[in-house]
Design an enzyme around this catalytic site. Sequence first.
Site, PDB file in Angstrom:
ATOM      1  N   ASP A   2      35.661  46.199  37.299  1.00  0.00           N
ATOM      2  CA  ASP A   2      37.022  45.690  37.544  1.00  0.00           C
ATOM      3  C   ASP A   2      37.145  44.325  36.857  1.00  0.00           C
ATOM      4  O   ASP A   2      36.399  44.055  35.916  1.00  0.00           O
ATOM      5  CB  ASP A   2      37.306  45.635  39.059  1.00  0.00           C
ATOM      6  CG  ASP A   2      38.796  45.782  39.359  1.00  0.00           C
ATOM      7  OD1 ASP A   2      39.586  44.994  38.811  1.00  0.00           O
ATOM      8  OD2 ASP A   2      39.174  46.675  40.130  1.00  0.00           O
ATOM      9  N   HIS A  55      37.665  44.636  33.403  1.00  0.00           N
ATOM     10  CA  HIS A  55      39.117  44.637  33.233  1.00  0.00           C
ATOM     11  C   HIS A  55      39.650  43.298  32.761  1.00  0.00           C
ATOM     12  O   HIS A  55      40.846  43.059  32.789  1.00  0.00           O
ATOM     13  CB  HIS A  55      39.801  45.076  34.537  1.00  0.00           C
ATOM     14  CG  HIS A  55      39.501  46.500  34.925  1.00  0.00           C
ATOM     15  ND1 HIS A  55      40.054  47.113  36.020  1.00  0.00           N
ATOM     16  CD2 HIS A  55      38.698  47.432  34.357  1.00  0.00           C
ATOM     17  CE1 HIS A  55      39.606  48.366  36.108  1.00  0.00           C
ATOM     18  NE2 HIS A  55      38.773  48.574  35.117  1.00  0.00           N
TER      19      HIS A  55
END
Length: 396
Positions: free
Chosen positions: A217, A240
Amino acid sequence: MKSILIQAAWFCILLASFVTGSHAAIFDVKKFGAKADGKSDDSKAFLGAWGAACKAAGANTITADGKYMAGPIKFQGPCKGAITIEAHKMILTALPDPYAFKGHAWVTFSSVHGLTINGGTFDGNGATAWKLPDCGKKGNICRLPANLQFNVVTGLKIIGLTNKNSKQFHMTMGGCKDVTIQNYTVNTPGDAPNTDGVHIGESSKVSILGASIKTGDDCVSLGDGVQDVHVEKVTCGPGHGLAIGSLGKYPNEKPVLGVTVKNCTLTGTTNGARIKTWPGSPVGSASNMHFEDIIMNNVTNPILIDQQYCPWNQCKAGVPSKVKLSGIGFKNIKGTSSSKVAMTIHCSPAVPCQGVLMNDINLVYKGKDGPAVSSCTNVKPSITGKVVPTACSTHK
Ligand SMILES: *[C@@H]1O[C@H](CO)[C@@H](O)[C@H](O)[C@H]1NC(C)=O
Ligand SMILES: *[C@@H]1O[C@H](CO)[C@@H](O)[C@H](O)[C@H]1NC(C)=O
Ligand SMILES: *[C@@H]1O[C@H](CO)[C@@H](O)[C@H](O)[C@H]1NC(C)=O
């Protein structure tokens, strides 16, 4: 004469430390019953060493060499003095069972003033938790623990810490002040859901200076109420990207004020420099945010402001965000985009972005449908130097 003076000085220091009781003591977790076999639950020994170090006057040190396993551990302050945890040779592994954890985190530090953590590997043992149906995938339907959580900790130094395989976020911070994180490593598979490298909310004067983050993430995410935060020399990927937000999901969020993200390299990440806010949000604000000297290697959305952030359709689409974004700089950002739209600045129609500056940007897209373009709404950026792709060429 000189040596007499030095001796006298030493005597005074010793005397002072006796009088104030401030000579440092060392508390080894093995003396508090840790088996250190890497299999037995040693959480009670960690708590025992903490309790003793915390109660004793002076600046104390906890040592933990070796391999340990542990369930939830809550290190509660305030303590009589500052605490240092020497963990260079420690590998601490979490119990694998996600249901063994009732709180928000595996290892929690609360209300501590003066805390240094030197080294240490924290292995969250998350593989089972990542496979749970729904867990971490559709919002937070089931609560999984973060590896490390810092609640109201001030004067915090985290140096050379390795964090991996967390069941959820790797490190979260709230209500913290005067924080330095240096030489921080996260090493977790890119498909582990919801495993942000470090998430900071409602904290001020925080510096992240040197980190290598591989995770599933955001590498770094900064939530509401962060002030005076510096992120430098971070490599990110898989992951991310580096994000401010998401903002505006909850009522009464505090403003974001002053963030610099500098000298970072992102490789193969889904996003690069990103600011995200939810549609249909309460009124809020984020200002003075600067991304500079950033290298993008094959990043899907290298520059992204998204005021319609709405994963899993958890929001009322069509209702604009009321989080006002202003004073935003993107400067010296170079490299490659893995998608055609290398720059997306989608600001809210209710509160258009103000004071957006783009300076010296060169993002290349090598796909057949190239070259790279930008996409903008509700923003009129100021452009200086050479900006490629032309910022906001496809104005809506
Ligand atoms: C960073 O931390 C790791 C793990 O503690 C250590 O091995 C390494 O020497 C550190 N590097 C620097 C530059 O301090
Ligand atoms: C920071 O900048 C220096 C000098 O340009 C560069 O060598 C280094 O790779 C950069 N670090 C990161 C993480 O981008
Ligand atoms: C770039 O990223 C895409 C996915 O985002 C991937 O399919 C592709 O293999 C990557 N290219 C390189 C050269 O790493």
